[in-house]
Design a protein around this motif. Structure first.
Motif, PDB file in Angstrom:
ATOM      1  N   LEU A  41     111.117  29.983  62.448  1.00 55.77           N
ATOM      2  CA  LEU A  41     109.795  30.624  62.539  1.00 55.77           C
ATOM      3  C   LEU A  41     109.158  30.781  63.568  1.00 55.77           C
ATOM      4  CD1 LEU A  41     108.750  32.851  60.367  1.00 55.77           C
ATOM      5  CD2 LEU A  41     107.322  30.550  59.405  1.00 55.77           C
ATOM      6  N   ALA A  42     109.160  29.398  64.457  1.00 58.68           N
ATOM      7  CA  ALA A  42     108.089  29.413  65.405  1.00 58.68           C
ATOM      8  C   ALA A  42     109.029  30.164  66.871  1.00 58.68           C
ATOM      9  CB  ALA A  42     108.239  27.910  66.056  1.00 58.68           C
ATOM     10  N   ASP A  43     110.306  29.917  66.783  1.00 55.52           N
ATOM     11  CA  ASP A  43     111.280  30.705  67.660  1.00 55.52           C
ATOM     12  C   ASP A  43     111.157  32.196  67.488  1.00 55.52           C
ATOM     13  OD1 ASP A  43     111.824  28.124  68.808  1.00 55.52           O
ATOM     14  OD2 ASP A  43     113.661  28.154  68.295  1.00 55.52           O
ATOM     15  N   PHE A  44     111.392  32.892  66.140  1.00 52.45           N
ATOM     16  CA  PHE A  44     111.758  34.101  66.143  1.00 52.45           C
ATOM     17  C   PHE A  44     110.400  34.896  65.427  1.00 52.45           C
ATOM     18  CE2 PHE A  44     115.714  31.829  65.891  1.00 52.45           C
ATOM     19  CZ  PHE A  44     116.342  32.508  66.872  1.00 52.45           C
ATOM     20  N   GLY A  45     109.415  34.347  64.722  1.00 49.62           N
ATOM     21  CA  GLY A  45     108.294  34.729  64.072  1.00 49.62           C
ATOM     22  C   GLY A  45     108.897  35.664  62.935  1.00 49.62           C
ATOM     23  N   ASP A  46     108.143  36.882  62.882  1.00 47.18           N
ATOM     24  CA  ASP A  46     108.756  37.773  61.873  1.00 47.18           C
ATOM     25  C   ASP A  46     110.008  38.123  61.873  1.00 47.18           C
ATOM     26  OD1 ASP A  46     105.886  37.312  60.749  1.00 47.18           O
ATOM     27  OD2 ASP A  46     105.218  39.197  61.688  1.00 47.18           O
ATOM     28  N   ALA A  47     110.757  38.265  62.943  1.00 47.43           N
ATOM     29  CA  ALA A  47     111.786  38.650  63.005  1.00 47.43           C
ATOM     30  C   ALA A  47     112.950  37.870  61.913  1.00 47.43           C
ATOM     31  CB  ALA A  47     112.382  38.526  64.374  1.00 47.43           C
ATOM     32  N   LEU A  48     112.457  36.784  61.703  1.00 45.56           N
ATOM     33  CA  LEU A  48     113.211  35.867  61.013  1.00 45.56           C
ATOM     34  C   LEU A  48     113.292  36.254  59.392  1.00 45.56           C
ATOM     35  CD1 LEU A  48     114.827  33.270  60.548  1.00 45.56           C
ATOM     36  CD2 LEU A  48     112.789  32.085  60.114  1.00 45.56           C
ATOM     37  N   LEU A  49     112.261  37.139  58.953  1.00 43.80           N
ATOM     38  CA  LEU A  49     112.407  37.767  57.718  1.00 43.80           C
ATOM     39  C   LEU A  49     113.145  39.229  57.519  1.00 43.80           C
ATOM     40  CD1 LEU A  49     108.779  37.192  56.117  1.00 43.80           C
ATOM     41  CD2 LEU A  49     110.765  36.542  55.379  1.00 43.80           C
ATOM     42  N   ASN A  50     114.192  39.005  56.669  1.00 38.67           N
ATOM     43  CA  ASN A  50     114.590  40.368  56.412  1.00 38.67           C
ATOM     44  C   ASN A  50     114.083  41.304  55.666  1.00 38.67           C
ATOM     45  OD1 ASN A  50     116.675  42.637  56.294  1.00 38.67           O
ATOM     46  ND2 ASN A  50     118.327  41.078  55.648  1.00 38.67           N
ATOM     47  N   THR A  51     113.147  42.024  56.180  1.00 41.41           N
ATOM     48  CA  THR A  51     112.333  43.018  55.217  1.00 41.41           C
ATOM     49  C   THR A  51     113.170  44.236  54.855  1.00 41.41           C
ATOM     50  OG1 THR A  51     111.489  44.013  57.465  1.00 41.41           O
ATOM     51  CG2 THR A  51     110.210  42.337  56.423  1.00 41.41           C
ATOM     52  N   ARG A  52     114.494  44.342  55.111  1.00 42.73           N
ATOM     53  CA  ARG A  52     115.400  45.573  54.684  1.00 42.73           C
ATOM     54  C   ARG A  52     116.283  45.082  53.449  1.00 42.73           C
ATOM     55  NH1 ARG A  52     117.727  47.796  60.002  1.00 42.73           N
ATOM     56  NH2 ARG A  52     119.111  48.790  58.531  1.00 42.73           N
ATOM     57  N   GLY A  58     112.587  43.525  46.104  1.00 41.30           N
ATOM     58  CA  GLY A  58     112.317  43.085  44.634  1.00 41.30           C
ATOM     59  C   GLY A  58     110.978  42.263  44.568  1.00 41.30           C
ATOM     60  N   LEU A  59     110.302  41.946  45.659  1.00 39.65           N
ATOM     61  CA  LEU A  59     109.046  41.435  45.643  1.00 39.65           C
ATOM     62  C   LEU A  59     107.897  42.250  45.460  1.00 39.65           C
ATOM     63  CD1 LEU A  59     109.667  38.936  48.667  1.00 39.65           C
ATOM     64  CD2 LEU A  59     109.943  38.486  46.310  1.00 39.65           C
ATOM     65  N   ASP A  60     106.912  41.612  44.630  1.00 38.22           N
ATOM     66  CA  ASP A  60     105.669  42.681  44.545  1.00 38.22           C
ATOM     67  C   ASP A  60     104.846  42.269  45.769  1.00 38.22           C
ATOM     68  OD1 ASP A  60     104.155  40.336  44.017  1.00 38.22           O
ATOM     69  OD2 ASP A  60     104.607  40.437  41.865  1.00 38.22           O
ATOM     70  N   ASP A  61     103.719  42.949  45.888  1.00 31.99           N
ATOM     71  CA  ASP A  61     103.042  42.934  47.104  1.00 31.99           C
ATOM     72  C   ASP A  61     102.131  41.620  47.233  1.00 31.99           C
ATOM     73  OD1 ASP A  61     103.265  45.422  47.792  1.00 31.99           O
ATOM     74  OD2 ASP A  61     101.623  46.342  46.832  1.00 31.99           O
ATOM     75  N   HIS A  75     112.785  31.923  48.730  1.00 37.89           N
ATOM     76  CA  HIS A  75     113.597  32.911  48.698  1.00 37.89           C
ATOM     77  C   HIS A  75     114.539  32.690  49.902  1.00 37.89           C
ATOM     78  CE1 HIS A  75     111.712  34.753  45.155  1.00 37.89           C
ATOM     79  NE2 HIS A  75     110.592  34.439  46.094  1.00 37.89           N
ATOM     80  N   PRO A  76     115.550  31.791  50.009  1.00 37.51           N
ATOM     81  CA  PRO A  76     116.018  31.448  51.319  1.00 37.51           C
ATOM     82  C   PRO A  76     117.016  32.884  51.654  1.00 37.51           C
ATOM     83  CG  PRO A  76     117.086  30.138  49.785  1.00 37.51           C
ATOM     84  CD  PRO A  76     115.734  30.753  49.044  1.00 37.51           C
ATOM     85  N   THR A  77     117.475  33.583  50.851  1.00 37.06           N
ATOM     86  CA  THR A  77     118.297  34.787  50.852  1.00 37.06           C
ATOM     87  C   THR A  77     117.408  35.883  51.959  1.00 37.06           C
ATOM     88  OG1 THR A  77     117.579  35.917  48.917  1.00 37.06           O
ATOM     89  CG2 THR A  77     119.845  34.419  49.153  1.00 37.06           C
ATOM     90  N   LEU A  78     116.101  35.655  52.087  1.00 39.64           N
ATOM     91  CA  LEU A  78     115.081  36.604  52.817  1.00 39.64           C
ATOM     92  C   LEU A  78     115.434  36.674  54.230  1.00 39.64           C
ATOM     93  CD1 LEU A  78     111.662  36.671  51.112  1.00 39.64           C
ATOM     94  CD2 LEU A  78     113.133  38.623  51.498  1.00 39.64           C
ATOM     95  N   MET A  79     116.018  35.528  54.717  1.00 39.91           N
ATOM     96  CA  MET A  79     116.120  35.151  56.158  1.00 39.91           C
ATOM     97  C   MET A  79     117.365  35.745  56.554  1.00 39.91           C
ATOM     98  SD  MET A  79     117.364  31.339  57.946  1.00 39.91           S
ATOM     99  CE  MET A  79     119.209  31.707  57.414  1.00 39.91           C
ATOM    100  N   LYS A  80     116.885  36.442  57.830  1.00 34.48           N
ATOM    101  CA  LYS A  80     117.885  37.371  58.716  1.00 34.48           C
ATOM    102  C   LYS A  80     119.187  36.435  58.723  1.00 34.48           C
ATOM    103  CE  LYS A  80     116.265  40.658  60.783  1.00 34.48           C
ATOM    104  NZ  LYS A  80     115.766  41.687  61.466  1.00 34.48           N
ATOM    105  N   ARG A  81     120.239  36.968  58.851  1.00 35.08           N
ATOM    106  CA  ARG A  81     121.343  36.027  59.008  1.00 35.08           C
ATOM    107  C   ARG A  81     122.553  36.744  60.082  1.00 35.08           C
ATOM    108  NH1 ARG A  81     120.726  37.693  53.945  1.00 35.08           N
ATOM    109  NH2 ARG A  81     122.166  38.920  53.930  1.00 35.08           N
ATOM    110  N   PRO A  82     123.485  35.873  60.572  1.00 30.86           N
ATOM    111  CA  PRO A  82     123.124  34.324  60.542  1.00 30.86           C
ATOM    112  C   PRO A  82     122.055  33.655  61.404  1.00 30.86           C
ATOM    113  CG  PRO A  82     125.163  34.961  61.949  1.00 30.86           C
ATOM    114  CD  PRO A  82     124.163  36.281  61.706  1.00 30.86           C
TER     115      PRO A  82
END
Length: 105
Positions: A41-52, A58-61, A75-82
């Motif tokens: 999270l420190a290295d990649f910031g918001d890019a770590l979250l896969n918002t697509r 499935g998440l609410d606001d 929700h570890p599956t929210l992480m961009k991979r690999p």
């Protein structure tokens, strides 16, 4: 070298095929260690979250408004991979840039 991803993810499978000696960690069943998650999270910031992802949709606001670290722990599956860990350094995604940084042509 450690590769964090999902065993059902096509991109993660491609990465594993190219990196057969990498230790695979399935984030859905095994999770991601807090220290690795914090560093990523420190290295990649918001890019770590896969918002697509379907998980994100499935998440609410209220859930989406949570801190990224809290969201990724829940929700570890929210992480961009690999997410690849090599020698204490982290690499995100399976792109030409990542391949170059890993020394793979």
């Amino acid at each position: 070298m450690r590769l964090y991803g999902l065993k059902t993810c096509d991109t993660c499978r491609k990465a594993l095929k190219t990196l057969p000696d990498a230790e695979f960690v399935d984030v859905r069943s095994d999770g991601v260690p807090d220290a690795v998650l914090s560093q990523a999270l420190a290295d990649f910031g918001d890019a770590l979250l896969n918002t697509r992802s379907a998980t994100w949709r499935g998440l609410d606001d209220n859930q989406r408004a949570k801190a990224p670290l809290e969201l990724l722990k829940q929700h570890p599956t929210l992480m961009k991979r690999p997410l690849i860990e090599k020698g204490g350094e982290l690499f995100l995604g399976w792109t030409a840039e990542t391949l170059t940084q890993l020394g793979i042509s």
